[in-house]
Design an enzyme around this catalytic site. Structure first.
Site, mmCIF file in Angstrom:
data_model
loop_
_atom_site.group_PDB
_atom_site.id
_atom_site.type_symbol
_atom_site.label_atom_id
_atom_site.label_comp_id
_atom_site.label_asym_id
_atom_site.label_seq_id
_atom_site.Cartn_x
_atom_site.Cartn_y
_atom_site.Cartn_z
ATOM 1 N N ASP A 139 0.834 -1.195 0.000
ATOM 2 C CA ASP A 139 0.000 0.000 0.000
ATOM 3 C C ASP A 139 0.873 1.251 0.000
ATOM 4 O O ASP A 139 1.746 1.400 0.841
ATOM 5 C CB ASP A 139 -0.894 -0.022 1.245
ATOM 6 C CG ASP A 139 -2.029 0.967 1.185
ATOM 7 O OD1 ASP A 139 -1.921 1.975 0.465
ATOM 8 O OD2 ASP A 139 -3.045 0.720 1.868
ATOM 9 N N HIS A 152 -0.428 4.522 0.046
ATOM 10 C CA HIS A 152 -1.213 5.692 0.442
ATOM 11 C C HIS A 152 -0.486 6.451 1.551
ATOM 12 O O HIS A 152 -0.446 6.001 2.693
ATOM 13 C CB HIS A 152 -2.606 5.261 0.917
ATOM 14 C CG HIS A 152 -3.474 4.787 -0.189
ATOM 15 N ND1 HIS A 152 -3.512 3.468 -0.589
ATOM 16 C CD2 HIS A 152 -4.326 5.462 -0.998
ATOM 17 C CE1 HIS A 152 -4.370 3.350 -1.592
ATOM 18 N NE2 HIS A 152 -4.882 4.544 -1.855
#
Length: 137
Positions: free
Chosen positions: A14, A16
């Site tokens: 991930d 983000h």
């Protein structure tokens, strides 16, 4: 407050980053020493950082929906590394698709997580829970 150390970051593949920075900032403003590992963090990186810094808790974020897969076995690895009682918290979009969050939370608790948060949980709630868990007035 006796400054408590929290290791945080975004687990797995991930990338983000924005929410991660907001979480780290809010924790610092609340008086925590924050070890922010950034994005795409492996379980081993959380554990190594927690050992190196003598951390009081690990806070795992995931936004891309694969958090449940990425978090499997983290408690056992912590235990094996000597972090048997370290609190582990997780939050964000932890699973793919719309699922009943109570069921998701139960699965994470069965994996040894102390607290689990659905998407959109205010960081203040997490901070309040961390303070309770770490017995901070």
């Amino acid at each position: 407050m006796n400054e408590k150390t929290v290791v945080t970051g975004v687990i797995g593949a991930d990338a983000h980053a924005v929410g991660n920075k907001i979480i780290a900032f809010a924790l610092e403003q609340a008086g925590f020493k924050v070890i922010n590992l950034g994005v795409m963090v492996s379980q081993e990186e959380y554990i190594e950082a927690a050992i190196e810094t003598n951390a009081d808790a690990i806070l795992v974020s995931s936004l891309y929906g694969h958090g449940e897969i990425d978090c499997q076995g983290l408690r056992e690895k912590c235990d094996e590394a000597g972090l048997k009682n370290i609190p582990i918290l997780a939050g964000g979009n932890l699973v793919v698709g719309k699922q009943n969050f109570e069921d998701v939370a139960k699965r994470f608790e069965a994996m040894g997580f102390n607290k689990v948060y659905p998407p959109g949980t205010p960081i203040e709630e997490t901070i309040a829970d961390l303070k309770k868990i770490l017995k901070i007035d």
